[in-house]
Design an enzyme around this catalytic site. Structure first.
Site, short mmCIF file in Angstrom:
data_model
loop_
_atom_site.label_atom_id
_atom_site.label_comp_id
_atom_site.label_asym_id
_atom_site.label_seq_id
_atom_site.Cartn_x
_atom_site.Cartn_y
_atom_site.Cartn_z
N LYS A 12 -2.78 -0.10 -13.04
CA LYS A 12 -3.97 -0.41 -11.87
C LYS A 12 -4.02 0.91 -11.19
CE LYS A 12 -3.88 -2.23 -7.13
NZ LYS A 12 -3.22 -2.99 -6.31
N LYS B 30 0.69 -1.30 -0.03
CA LYS B 30 0.07 0.09 0.01
C LYS B 30 0.90 1.36 0.02
CE LYS B 30 -3.42 0.01 3.20
NZ LYS B 30 -4.66 -0.47 4.28
N ASP C 288 -8.37 2.39 5.14
CA ASP C 288 -8.61 1.06 5.34
C ASP C 288 -9.39 0.53 3.83
OD1 ASP C 288 -8.75 -0.79 7.51
OD2 ASP C 288 -10.92 -0.80 6.73
P1 ITT Z 1 -2.56 -0.95 7.35
O1 ITT Z 1 -3.84 -0.98 8.35
O2 ITT Z 1 -1.47 -0.58 8.27
O3 ITT Z 1 -2.75 0.11 6.38
P2 ITT Z 1 -3.24 -3.27 6.23
O4 ITT Z 1 -2.69 -4.25 5.20
O5 ITT Z 1 -3.74 -4.26 7.51
O6 ITT Z 1 -2.54 -2.29 6.64
P3 ITT Z 1 -6.17 -2.87 5.77
O7 ITT Z 1 -6.67 -3.44 7.10
O8 ITT Z 1 -6.62 -1.75 5.28
O9 ITT Z 1 -4.54 -2.66 5.76
O10 ITT Z 1 -6.43 -4.25 4.74
C1 ITT Z 1 -6.11 -3.97 3.50
C2 ITT Z 1 -6.32 -5.43 2.78
O11 ITT Z 1 -7.04 -5.54 1.89
C3 ITT Z 1 -4.86 -5.66 2.33
O12 ITT Z 1 -4.10 -6.38 3.32
C4 ITT Z 1 -5.39 -6.66 1.04
O13 ITT Z 1 -5.48 -8.04 1.69
C5 ITT Z 1 -6.62 -6.08 0.66
N1 ITT Z 1 -6.36 -5.02 -0.26
C6 ITT Z 1 -6.52 -3.93 -0.19
N2 ITT Z 1 -6.09 -3.03 -1.27
C7 ITT Z 1 -5.57 -4.11 -2.29
C8 ITT Z 1 -5.33 -3.92 -3.46
O14 ITT Z 1 -5.11 -2.55 -3.95
N3 ITT Z 1 -4.66 -5.14 -4.03
C9 ITT Z 1 -5.05 -6.10 -3.61
N4 ITT Z 1 -5.40 -6.43 -2.05
C10 ITT Z 1 -5.98 -5.18 -1.53
#
Ligand code: ITT
Length: 246
Positions: free
Chosen positions: A216, A53, A110
Site C-alpha cells: 500500500k 495514519k 489532511d
Molecule cells: P487527524 O486529523 O488527527 O490526522 P483524522 O482521521 O481526523 O486524524 P483526517 O481529517 O485527515 O484525519 O481524515 C482522514 C480520513 O480520510 C480518514 O479518517 C479516513 O476516513 C480517510 N483516509 C485517509 N487516508 C486513508 C487511507 O490511507 N486509507 C483509508 N482511508 C483513508
C-alpha cells in the site's frame, strides 16, 4: 558605566533564571518546549489522532536520524477545528496549531477519499462522512447507494494526502500525494483502514485492504507525501553543522 555593567548582569541573571524555570516546567509538561534546543538534532512531532495514519507515517519515517514525538507525549493538547475548504488548508492549520501548542517542529496531514461520480465526495469530510460516528460499512453503503441513485455503475476514485510542516509559527514545507484508482465494485479485504476496502488500485487489481502495508505505502498518497518529507528532512539534516546532529 558601572550602572551599565550592573544592568547587563541583572538582565543576564534574570534570563538565566527564566530559562531554568522554563526547563523545569518543560520536564513537568513532558518536554513541552525546547527539546530541539536541548538536544541539538531535529525533533519532530507527528501530529495525528488517527492511530492507523500514525502507524503508516512512523513506518515511512523509519531510520531517519530525527527524534519523533507523537500526540501521546502531549495528551492534554486540544484537537484543532478542521474548517478549511481544502486538504492543504486543513493540513496547514493542524501543523501550525500543534506546533504552537508544543513548541516543536510539527508535521500534520489532511487526507481523504474522493469519488469522481459524487463530485469528489467524501473528500475533506472523509473522517465524518454520513455521521461522525458512522461505521465504515455504513459509509460504503451510503456511497454505493448514491451511485445507484445516479444510475452510475462505476467511478474513478483517489486518495489525497496534503502534508504540512510547521516551525516557529510558519509553514516550512508542504507537499501533496495522490493515488488514482477506481471505486471497487464491492468492499473487499480486511487490511488497512478507512476506505481501503472500496479503493481498487488497478495495477494491483486489488483493493488497498487486500494488499500488504508495504504494498500500500509503496504507491499510496501518504507514501508519496512522506517520501517527499523524508527528502526534505534529509536535505535539512545535511545542511546542519555536524555538531548539531548525532
Ligand atoms: P487527524 O486529523 O488527527 O490526522 P483524522 O482521521 O481526523 O486524524 P483526517 O481529517 O485527515 O484525519 O481524515 C482522514 C480520513 O480520510 C480518514 O479518517 C479516513 O476516513 C480517510 N483516509 C485517509 N487516508 C486513508 C487511507 O490511507 N486509507 C483509508 N482511508 C483513508
Amino acid at each position: 558605566m558601572a550602572k551599565k555593567i550592573q544592568k547587563a548582569t541583572t538582565t543576564a541573571d534574570g534570563r538565566r533564571r527564566t530559562d531554568e524555570r522554563r526547563r523545569g516546567k518543560d520536564r513537568r509538561a513532558g518536554s513541552r518546549k525546547g527539546p530541539e534546543a536541548r538536544e541539538g538534532a531535529i525533533t519532530m512531532l507527528v501530529a495525528t489522532t488517527n492511530a492507523h495514519k500514525l502507524k503508516e507515517i512512523l513506518s515511512l519515517l523509519k531510520n531517519l536520524p530525527i527524534h519523533v514525538k507523537t500526540l501521546k507525549d502531549f495528551s492534554d493538547v486540544k484537537i484543532p477545528v478542521e474548517d478549511g475548504s481544502t486538504f492543504a488548508e486543513n493540513a496547514r492549520a493542524k501543523a501550525l496549531h500543534y506546533a504552537k501548542m508544543t513548541g516543536l517542529t510539527t508535521m500534520a496531514e489532511d487526507s481523504g477519499f474522493e469519488v469522481d461520480a459524487l463530485n469528489c465526495e467524501p473528500g475533506i469530510y472523509s473522517a465524518r462522512y454520513l455521521r461522525p460516528d458512522a461505521t465504515y460499512p455504513e459509509r460504503f453503503e451510503a456511497i454505493y447507494s448514491e451511485l445507484r441513485k445516479r444510475r452510475v455503475k462505476t467511478s474513478g476514485a483517489r486518495f489525497v494526502c496534503a502534508l504540512a510542516l510547521a516551525s516557529g509559527g510558519k509553514i516550512t514545507f508542504e507537499t501533496k500525494g495522490v493515488v488514482e484508482g477506481q471505486l471497487a465494485a464491492q468492499p473487499a479485504g480486511t487490511g488497512g483502514f478507512g476506505y481501503d476496502p472500496i479503493f481498487c488500485y488497478p495495477p494491483y487489481g486489488k483493493t488497498f485492504a487486500e494488499v500488504s502495508p508495504e504494498e500500500k505505502t509503496a504507491v499510496s498518497h501518504r507514501g508519496e507525501a512522506i517520501r517527499a518529507l523524508r527528502s526534505h528532512l534529509e536535505q535539512k539534516l545535511n545542511t546542519l553543522p555536524k555538531s548539531q546532529t548525532r
